[in-house]
Design a protein around this motif. Structure first.
Motif, short mmCIF file in Angstrom:
data_model
loop_
_atom_site.label_atom_id
_atom_site.label_comp_id
_atom_site.label_asym_id
_atom_site.label_seq_id
_atom_site.Cartn_x
_atom_site.Cartn_y
_atom_site.Cartn_z
N GLY A 14 23.57 -110.96 36.36
CA GLY A 14 23.08 -110.96 37.73
C GLY A 14 24.20 -110.91 38.75
N SER A 16 24.10 -111.11 42.07
CA SER A 16 23.63 -111.48 43.41
C SER A 16 24.52 -112.63 43.89
CB SER A 16 22.15 -111.83 43.35
OG SER A 16 21.65 -112.06 44.64
N VAL A 17 23.98 -113.46 44.77
CA VAL A 17 24.84 -114.45 45.42
C VAL A 17 25.42 -115.46 44.42
CG1 VAL A 17 24.88 -116.28 47.17
CG2 VAL A 17 23.63 -114.18 47.59
N ALA A 18 24.54 -115.99 43.54
CA ALA A 18 25.03 -117.00 42.59
C ALA A 18 26.02 -116.37 41.61
CB ALA A 18 23.85 -117.61 41.84
N GLU A 37 24.54 -106.32 35.81
CA GLU A 37 23.49 -106.26 36.82
C GLU A 37 22.54 -105.12 36.48
OE1 GLU A 37 22.26 -107.88 39.67
OE2 GLU A 37 20.84 -106.22 39.48
N LYS A 38 21.24 -105.46 36.43
CA LYS A 38 20.29 -104.42 36.02
C LYS A 38 20.09 -103.34 37.08
CE LYS A 38 15.95 -106.65 37.34
NZ LYS A 38 14.75 -107.31 36.88
N THR A 45 17.63 -103.64 43.10
CA THR A 45 16.45 -103.54 42.24
C THR A 45 15.15 -103.76 42.95
OG1 THR A 45 16.90 -105.84 41.70
CG2 THR A 45 16.94 -104.23 39.89
N GLY A 51 16.40 -108.93 54.37
CA GLY A 51 16.17 -109.69 55.58
C GLY A 51 17.37 -110.54 55.89
N CYS A 52 17.14 -111.81 56.17
CA CYS A 52 18.30 -112.58 56.58
C CYS A 52 18.64 -113.68 55.60
CB CYS A 52 18.09 -113.14 57.97
SG CYS A 52 17.02 -114.52 58.03
N HIS A 119 21.19 -109.93 54.14
CA HIS A 119 21.38 -110.17 52.71
C HIS A 119 22.40 -109.19 52.12
CE1 HIS A 119 20.15 -111.22 48.59
NE2 HIS A 119 20.13 -109.93 48.35
N VAL A 158 20.00 -106.83 30.92
CA VAL A 158 20.06 -107.67 29.72
C VAL A 158 18.64 -107.86 29.21
CG1 VAL A 158 20.63 -109.98 28.87
CG2 VAL A 158 22.14 -108.84 30.51
N ASP A 185 20.45 -114.81 37.02
CA ASP A 185 19.52 -113.68 37.12
C ASP A 185 18.20 -114.08 37.77
OD1 ASP A 185 19.12 -115.27 34.90
OD2 ASP A 185 18.49 -113.67 33.58
N GLU A 329 19.22 -119.60 41.53
CA GLU A 329 17.76 -119.62 41.41
C GLU A 329 17.30 -119.74 39.97
OE1 GLU A 329 15.16 -119.09 44.22
OE2 GLU A 329 16.87 -120.38 44.54
N ALA A 337 12.71 -117.72 50.94
CA ALA A 337 13.24 -117.77 52.31
C ALA A 337 13.65 -119.17 52.71
CB ALA A 337 12.23 -117.22 53.31
N THR A 341 18.85 -121.81 49.99
CA THR A 341 19.01 -121.05 48.73
C THR A 341 20.41 -120.50 48.57
OG1 THR A 341 16.84 -120.21 49.29
CG2 THR A 341 17.87 -119.32 47.32
N TYR A 342 20.89 -119.87 49.62
CA TYR A 342 22.20 -119.21 49.51
C TYR A 342 23.32 -120.23 49.37
CZ TYR A 342 19.97 -114.80 50.75
OH TYR A 342 19.19 -113.67 50.73
C1 LIG Z 1 17.36 -107.49 46.77
C2 LIG Z 1 17.12 -108.91 47.21
C3 LIG Z 1 16.92 -109.18 48.57
C4 LIG Z 1 16.71 -110.50 49.00
N1 LIG Z 1 16.54 -110.75 50.34
C5 LIG Z 1 16.36 -112.02 50.74
C6 LIG Z 1 16.23 -112.33 52.11
O1 LIG Z 1 16.26 -111.46 52.94
N2 LIG Z 1 16.08 -113.64 52.48
C7 LIG Z 1 16.05 -114.64 51.56
O2 LIG Z 1 15.92 -115.80 51.94
N3 LIG Z 1 16.17 -114.39 50.26
C8 LIG Z 1 16.33 -113.10 49.82
N4 LIG Z 1 16.46 -112.84 48.51
C9 LIG Z 1 16.52 -113.97 47.58
C10 LIG Z 1 17.93 -114.56 47.65
O3 LIG Z 1 18.86 -113.55 47.62
C11 LIG Z 1 18.24 -115.46 46.49
O4 LIG Z 1 17.41 -116.56 46.57
C12 LIG Z 1 19.73 -115.84 46.54
O5 LIG Z 1 20.43 -114.65 46.40
C13 LIG Z 1 20.23 -116.74 45.48
O6 LIG Z 1 19.71 -116.34 44.27
P1 LIG Z 1 20.49 -115.96 42.98
O7 LIG Z 1 21.78 -115.29 43.23
O8 LIG Z 1 20.48 -117.18 42.12
O9 LIG Z 1 19.45 -114.93 42.31
P2 LIG Z 1 18.86 -113.58 42.88
O10 LIG Z 1 19.32 -113.28 44.25
O11 LIG Z 1 17.41 -113.57 42.56
O12 LIG Z 1 19.62 -112.52 41.93
C14 LIG Z 1 19.34 -112.29 40.59
C15 LIG Z 1 20.12 -111.04 40.20
O13 LIG Z 1 20.01 -110.87 38.79
C16 LIG Z 1 19.66 -109.53 38.52
N5 LIG Z 1 18.93 -109.53 37.26
C17 LIG Z 1 17.71 -110.08 37.02
N6 LIG Z 1 17.37 -109.89 35.73
C18 LIG Z 1 18.41 -109.24 35.15
C19 LIG Z 1 18.65 -108.77 33.83
N7 LIG Z 1 17.75 -108.95 32.85
N8 LIG Z 1 19.80 -108.14 33.56
C20 LIG Z 1 20.74 -107.96 34.54
N9 LIG Z 1 20.56 -108.37 35.82
C21 LIG Z 1 19.41 -109.01 36.11
C22 LIG Z 1 18.81 -109.11 39.72
O14 LIG Z 1 18.75 -107.70 39.85
C23 LIG Z 1 19.55 -109.78 40.85
O15 LIG Z 1 20.61 -109.01 41.33
C24 LIG Z 1 16.68 -111.55 48.04
C25 LIG Z 1 16.89 -111.27 46.68
C26 LIG Z 1 17.12 -109.98 46.25
C27 LIG Z 1 17.36 -109.70 44.77
#
Ligand SMILES: Cc1cc2nc3c(=O)[nH]c(=O)nc-3n(C[C@H](O)[C@H](O)[C@H](O)COP(=O)(O)OP(=O)(O)OC[C@H]3O[C@@H](n4cnc5c(N)ncnc54)[C@H](O)[C@@H]3O)c2cc1C
Length: 459
Positions: A14, A16-18, A37-38, A45, A51-52, A119, A158, A185, A329, A337, A341-342
């Motif tokens: 994944g 993304s932010v985490a 990253e998928k 994806t 958004g924000c 984002h 994955v 992820d 997450e 939202a 979270t971030y």
């Molecule tokens: C495109 C997008 C836009 C968002 N916009 C907003 C927003 O505007 N406001 C808001 O409050 N929150 C938003 N969110 C949610 C917010 O980003 C998350 O809550 C925050 O990023 C922290 O989450 P995270 O990094 O733990 O997981 P997430 O942000 O959910 O990221 C998970 C990542 O893992 C990847 N992934 C998932 N399964 C697989 C796999 N099997 N193999 C490889 N990669 C995989 C996903 O594609 C994603 O990039 C958004 C999330 C996404 C994905």
């Protein structure tokens, strides 16, 4: 140059932010990271429009510490506070309750600002930092060694995680192995699912629906800035919360001056995905609202929708093998939202990076990962409870409690105080909670564990 420094090899699922946050922090501690990253491109994806991303001081201080101050300034807006309204208006106008500005002393103590990003911009900043090559480290003998590096593979989904062998399989059939796997992820991710299965939880039906749904939309500034019905959304402090009966709304003005709108409504269906009702119009779901919110709904394109769920609690964030962990997450899903979270995702990454700065011994991985959960879980669960309470507060059904809340806010405003600065125990609780959330530093927390426990182990 001799081969790589002695860093461990991490696989992160994944980008993304985490995931990117953890990659930055692990690289800084001398480890190599492969991020899978998928999506075929950054942030690509989902059907969620970007958004924000609100990042409170506990998150921005981490970004500052990673040297990203200039990038943050270029891409982010400072949030100074929030203006509160009733969701339903007063005749043709809006029903104003008052303003809450963040206490400057609190922000100074916390060493961070309250900021708002798009984002995709926040992701880009993290991605660029993660893949940036580091200098030329030397080993104990003064010889140059290969610097730690982060590689990000896109289009790499994955499909299987083997916790025992510490390998993952991609949809393409490729297999990658490492010293540890980090699942970043998301709440529906494969790594979280794998750990839930270790606990005999096999279906996301174990996630309970809360009865609320959240709709999101962006109203471009070209449509919004000259409209007199919308000036209140641009007034200082440029963020609003509107509180109604089983409904609520929030708006934010980003650096680009677009209006970001989130609307909480009663949930009319039984599923849990982001885009189930993507073809619905906001005007169909906004319900009784004031003229300003209604105008925003008429200008918004098709909204995104997500039902607000209480996710099943994952008992152990670490696999039985001790080599697979979840964060962000995937470990502690928050309501969509959410304010935090971030920042908690960034905290997770910074904690993991710091704890692994102390040792490159593969045998210590299980101990470090368990320490991560032990320290992070109570905080994340407390913050999640605060978030759920906050959503409950703004969507309070009309009645005695709602009338008391509104009266207290109006009284605070009339007395020249911030609306949430309510005299008595409620006000003190809010101040204590805000301090607890903002003041936290994950690297101090990781150091505390190290000083109390970690350092007494022989490598
Ligand atoms: C495109 C997008 C836009 C968002 N916009 C907003 C927003 O505007 N406001 C808001 O409050 N929150 C938003 N969110 C949610 C917010 O980003 C998350 O809550 C925050 O990023 C922290 O989450 P995270 O990094 O733990 O997981 P997430 O942000 O959910 O990221 C998970 C990542 O893992 C990847 N992934 C998932 N399964 C697989 C796999 N099997 N193999 C490889 N990669 C995989 C996903 O594609 C994603 O990039 C958004 C999330 C996404 C994905």
């Amino acid at each position: 140059m001799t081969d790589s420094a002695n860093g461990l090899n991490f696989i992160i699922v994944g980008a993304s932010v985490a995931g990117l946050g953890a990659a930055i922090a692990l690289k800084a501690s001398g480890h190599n990271v492969l991020v899978l990253e998928k999506a075929s491109q950054l942030g690509g994806t989902s059907s969620i429009p970007s958004g924000c991303a609100r990042v409170p001081p506990n998150g921005t201080k981490i970004l500052f510490d990673w040297g990203l101050g200039a990038e943050m300034k270029r891409n982010g807006a400072i949030m100074e506070g929030i203006a509160a309204y009733r969701y339903e208006g007063k005749e043709s106008g809006r029903d104003f309750l008052g303003i809450h500005l963040w206490d400057l002393e609190l922000l100074t103590e916390a060493r961070g600002n309250f900021m708002l990003f798009r984002h995709e911009n926040l992701l880009r900043i993290l991605y660029d930092t993660a893949i940036k090559p580091v200098g030329h480290p030397q080993d104990d003998t003064g010889q140059n060694v290969r610097p730690p590096r982060v590689t990000v593979l896109f289009g790499a989904e994955v499909v299987e995680v083997d916790c025992e062998t510490c390998t993952i399989t991609l949809r393409s059939g490729e297999i990658h192995g490492g010293d540890a796997i980090i699942g970043a992820d998301g709440a529906r991710g494969m790594v979280r699912r794998t750990l839930l299965q270790e606990e005999d939880v096999f279906s996301r039906k174990d996630d309970a629906l809360t009865g609320l749904a959240l709709y999101g939309a962006v109203i471009p500034k070209s449509l919004a800035t000259n409209d007199p019905a919308l000036t209140s959304f641009y007034d200082h402090p440029q963020s609003t919360v509107s509180m109604g009966s089983n409904r609520g709304a929030m708006t934010f003005i980003g650096k680009d001056r677009d209006i970001i709108l989130w609307v909480y409504t009663p949930d009319s269906s039984q599923d849990g995905s982001w885009d189930e009702e993507a073809d619905q119009k906001l005007t169909d779901v906004i319900g009784p609202s004031d003229a300003g919110l209604w105008k925003l709904a008429t200008l918004a394109g098709p909204p995104t929708c997500v039902r607000i769920q209480d996710h099943h609690k994952l008992e152990s964030w670490v696999s039985k093998s001790g080599r697979v962990v979840v964060l962000g997450e995937a470990a502690h899903p928050s309501p969509p939202a959410s304010l935090h979270t971030y920042s908690v995702a960034l905290e997770d990454g910074a904690f993991i990076g710091k704890i692994f700065s102390h040792s490159q011994n593969r045998d210590r991985i299980p101990q470090f990962l368990h320490a991560f959960q032990e320290h992070r879980e109570p905080r994340c669960s407390r913050i999640r409870d605060i978030e759920m309470r906050y959503i409950g507060e703004i969507t309070l059904q009309d009645g005695g409690m709602q009338a008391g809340r509104d009266a207290a806010m109006r009284a605070s405003h009339a007395a020249g105080r911030d609306v949430m600065d309510v005299p008595g125990s409620d006000g003190e609780q809010l101040l204590d909670e805000t301090r607890m959330v903002f003041d936290y530093d994950p690297t101090d927390d990781a150091d505390e564990w190290w000083m109390a426990w970690g350092r007494y182990h022989r490598d």
